[in-house]
Design an enzyme around this catalytic site. Structure first.
Site, PDB file in Angstrom:
ATOM      1  N   ASP A 193       0.817  -1.228   0.000  1.00  0.00           N
ATOM      2  CA  ASP A 193       0.000   0.000   0.000  1.00  0.00           C
ATOM      3  C   ASP A 193       0.852   1.280   0.000  1.00  0.00           C
ATOM      4  OD1 ASP A 193      -1.918   1.974   0.559  1.00  0.00           O
ATOM      5  OD2 ASP A 193      -2.188   1.361   2.655  1.00  0.00           O
TER       6      ASP A 193
ATOM      7  N   HIS B 218      -3.722   4.756   6.829  1.00  0.00           N
ATOM      8  CA  HIS B 218      -2.623   4.207   6.034  1.00  0.00           C
ATOM      9  C   HIS B 218      -1.287   4.517   6.688  1.00  0.00           C
ATOM     10  CE1 HIS B 218      -5.290   3.415   2.579  1.00  0.00           C
ATOM     11  NE2 HIS B 218      -5.913   4.503   2.998  1.00  0.00           N
TER      12      HIS B 218
END
EC number: 3.1.-.-
Lengths: 559, 559
Positions: free
Chosen positions: B197, B372
């Site tokens: 990611d 994130h």
């Protein structure tokens, strides 16, 4: 101070600039004298489809044209001078500005063919003007364009101060310090009302000095083994000077690309605001003749604007300059809200070409600082002026509100702080102030050459058209007996990809035909109800089939 | 590890999710087995006028439908599961997900009428699946929705790890720690390729823990003397739990408004992901019956979405809840790029109603953290896995590039880092990897019920229509002699405000008439050239007069 008539009032209001960012225009009226501060434009909101720029509604000024003594300009940014060509066309009044500001204005008026008709008056920070019963003087401020000033207006009712855009830069690039002494002196004489810049009222602390950036540029120029491209706002002459200084230190030549950048560099150096050493400037065509580490390219496009020089380079469609792998691109600006995606795309495209890009999160602190003061500076201004009344200007409502709270925090009475909308009039008489009605104010939309001919109906239609397109249904009827002579024909644009949807459009045609025939049989033949029925039947069918609501335009011809 | 045939290859590619944020869909293929990870949607770019959502092009999968063993889901966010209803309609394959993820998927499939036809398999972090020659296992991660997992795919060519969205939260709200041990164990077995990611690859340091926010909520709830409204992402169940906890601590009851919020709260509490104390929830209608300081309102609209509950409240158009002066509104989210203006407007409107608003610059740190991982966490993941090859995923190109540089910084060979576009195939054979061609990939645009029937031509037309509107010119000609029987009539939409521009449109009509008559006299009577000539003459005239280029649609009828 001028003579005071006890019946007369002081009125302060904004025609643009409060509850929004842009199209700044403020009016200070005493009796029969109106002084206007700035005449800016703003760029359209997303929903103003097809609109080029937005300017203030100046109905109040044209209705009172005999009273308008002039327009005073605080500095040369578009949101403060960009509306002038439109305003002056309807209101031929004198314009007052400092040297660089007037230089930029004259360039604008020349393009609009208004230069000859406009009285322009050069002022300095030491000028004093008499505008009817109002006396205007000025004080030097710091901002992201040179030659910015604040304005002190002495009226028979008291002193009104308008800060313009400002920050306090204690180490300014041009050594033109904000004139703290004069501000303090105005404050000590007693300020009735302060209008102050709220742009950064949400930001804590102090805004860093523009001169911090110079060292950063020099370091980047020195460490790069190839060409360096710097994109920034064309009007940021201080920053451009620092690019020039860094180029000089690192033995690079500079070329300038992008219309507005070429423009500003030429005006600013002509007027003495840019110091460009002999032999520093080269033509874009010469870039490839020099070693890559001897070149700096100064460019527009720091907002990722689709037609700008930087965007063209990023897309390899610039006529003169290509980005080569290993080049360094510095985007010395933060995206204006709404432009983040454009900037992001430009960065992506530059990186795909192999460039190193210095931009945004993390790296930005070094190559960009704001031109507007943060909370500590706003409090400093409030305390220099110690106004009796405070009107936050330049900003969306939340910024004005934050600025209002800062005013309270330094001791201004809550009741003496006015959060106004465009058009709201604050009236001062006998030392007290109150909100007193409204003057006309609003957005005048400019689309091409049209000023104000695009209104809500047109925008609503554009919005509808942009969402689901249009279907035009044409049918020709006989004048004699109302029978269908030709059609119905359906033409669609922006609705569906026709080749993939032939069946749908054929079925739509059948529905229109049967609707018309049914109406004929029922002897319904007024155009209005034919049109309404066709529209409804077709609209219902298309919504069922596609969940879309295209505009439907039935056209009935009679022969 | 399964049996390996020396001719067979491992292919890795993205159908969506690289070079963009959203519509994540990744394929891992070994020989005749394809495993798909996620099937997301994305929201349209500004220039995709009228489009509702965008999904990946799955041509490759439908062309190879016999090989697709299933879709594994990493978590329940729209950009990872939102494309499922469209994908499953064309590709009926089993879907695998954790409990909350499947709960959200099932809700979606029910709405689309696909629930009965879809094989759904519940997995836990401890599940192991055999999908042809590929073995899948999972590891727990932290993210802004519970029940997120990373995926470990053992292929005959080696181990491929897909992280899903992740951060490392050392103090997670639900005490579900990221499974560092299992990640380390996978890493110690040797990872061929890591897909990780990149969303926050531009952000230095560590992302703060979600649990930091709880104390902040409690403090705000305690100090407010009136109602508190909290707007956040509906899917952020951890944050919702913290709102509930803070409400409990401060003796407030909670009501939930906004369709997606009501939805998620119901699914998550049913499945045991939300712990709502007995008697805590009240109906919106009951809010006014309680003292103002005993109420919390949990709402959608943290992005300023025009139709959301918070926006309706801000505009005083919500059916059940009004904002009162003195209420506190907490916007516990940062604006997604492009939404800044919407959020700003909502804040302005709330403040105008007299609410205190906790949001954006300065105050945001306390009430929002990202889901994130930042750079230090991305390096931690890289070092836990120590992959031979690295493919950054989930992000615009600049994010992938930054992530690639992080990979280099922890010692991965530059040649072993693949920055791919959607459709680029990375092929692994005999322990080495190379880029090997492309599979079809792109945006499939969904507008209403239409999937893929809006393409570039339709979008270009919508763009044109949105800028300057349309003029339809209708004329009826005689079949016999080609004379004009009726018209020309000009109908405009989205061009100018007709009442203000009568003269212009009359003149336009004259120009069309004279163009037609001239053509008649010259015996030009093919429709095509009549249309072209009318279009050109009228277009030129309008551009000269207005500097606008509306779409011109000439329609010629013959009777």
């Amino acid at each position: 101070m001028s003579k005071k008539n006890n019946q007369d009032k002081l009125l302060i209001f904004a025609l643009g600039g409060v509850g929004e960012i842009g199209k700044n225009m403020y009016c200070i009226q005493y009796a029969n004298d109106i002084v206007v501060v700035d005449a800016g434009l703003k760029f359209p909101e997303e929903e103003m489809l097809g609109i080029d720029v937005v300017i203030p509604d100046i109905t109040y000024l044209t209705d009172n044209r005999d009273k308008v003594r002039g327009i005073l300009l605080t500095h040369g940014h578009e949101d403060h001078i960009g509306g002038l060509p439109y305003v002056l066309k309807h209101l031929n009044v004198p314009v007052y500005g400092t040297k660089l500001t007037l230089g930029l204005v004259e360039n604008k008026l020349k393009e609009a063919g208004l230069l000859g008709d406009t009285k322009r008056h050069l002022i300095t920070a030491d000028s004093t003007l008499t505008l009817g019963t109002i006396q205007a003087s000025f004080f030097r401020t710091n901002h992201s364009i040179p030659d910015s000033v604040g304005i002190c207006l002495e009226t028979p009712e008291g002193i009104v101060v308008h800060t313009g855009d400002f920050k306090f830069d204690h180490t300014p690039v041009n050594e033109q310090y904000a004139d703290l002494q004069r501000m303090a002196e105005i404050g000590s004489r007693g300020v009735l009302a302060l209008l102050s810049d709220s742009t950064n009222a949400e930001r804590a602390g102090f805004t860093p000095s523009e001169s911090n950036i110079g060292k950063e540029f020099e370091e980047i120029f020195r460490s790069s083994k190839q060409r360096v491209v710097v994109a920034t706002f064309a009007s940021n002459v201080h920053r451009i000077q620092q690019v020039i200084n860094a180029a000089l230190e690192t033995r690079r030549k500079m070329t300038v690309i992008g219309r507005s950048m070429v423009n500003v560099v030429s005006i600013a150096s002509e007027l003495g605001y840019l110091n460009i050493p002999e032999g520093m400037l080269i033509e874009p065509e010469e870039v490839n003749k020099l070693p890559a580490d001897r070149v700096v390219i100064l460019s527009t496009g720091s907002q990722g604007e689709p037609m700008s020089a930087l965007t063209r380079m990023a897309r390899s469609t610039h006529r003169k300059v290509d980005i080569l792998p290993g080049d360094t691109v510095v985007i010395a600006a933060t995206p204006i809200p709404g432009n983040e995606k454009y900037v992001g795309r430009t960065v992506d495209e530059l990186m795909r070409l192999g460039a190193s890009v210095i931009y945004g999160p993390g790296s930005i602190s070094g190559v960009h600082v704001s031109g507007h003061g943060s909370q500590e500076e706003l409090k400093l201004m409030l305390n220099l002026m110690r106004p009796q009344y405070f009107i936050p200007i330049h900003g969306e409502y939340r910024m004005l509100r934050h600025h209002g709270l800062l005013g309270e925090s330094v001791g201004i009475d809550k009741e003496n702080i006015f959060l106004i909308d465009n058009g709201d009039v604050v009236e001062f008489q006998g030392g007290t102030a109150r909100k007193a009605g409204k003057v006309p104010a609003g957005n005048v939309l400019i689309d091409g050459l049209g000023v104000g001919d695009v209104g809500n109906i047109v925008l609503r239609d554009r919005k509808l058209l942009s969402q689901d397109g249009i279907l035009v249904v044409v049918v020709t009827l006989s004048k004699q007996d109302g029978t269908i002579l030709s059609g119905p024909d359906i033409i669609s644009r922006g609705f569906v990809y026709v080749r993939e949807s032939e069946g749908l459009l054929e079925e739509a045609n059948r529905i229109v035909s049967s609707t018309l025939h049914k109406l004929m049989n029922d002897k319904v033949n007024e155009w209005a109800s034919l049109k309404t029925n066709v529209k409804e039947a077709l609209g219902r069918f298309l919504y069922e089939q596609t969940r879309r609501r295209p505009m439907i335009l039935p056209i009935i011809m009679e022969v």
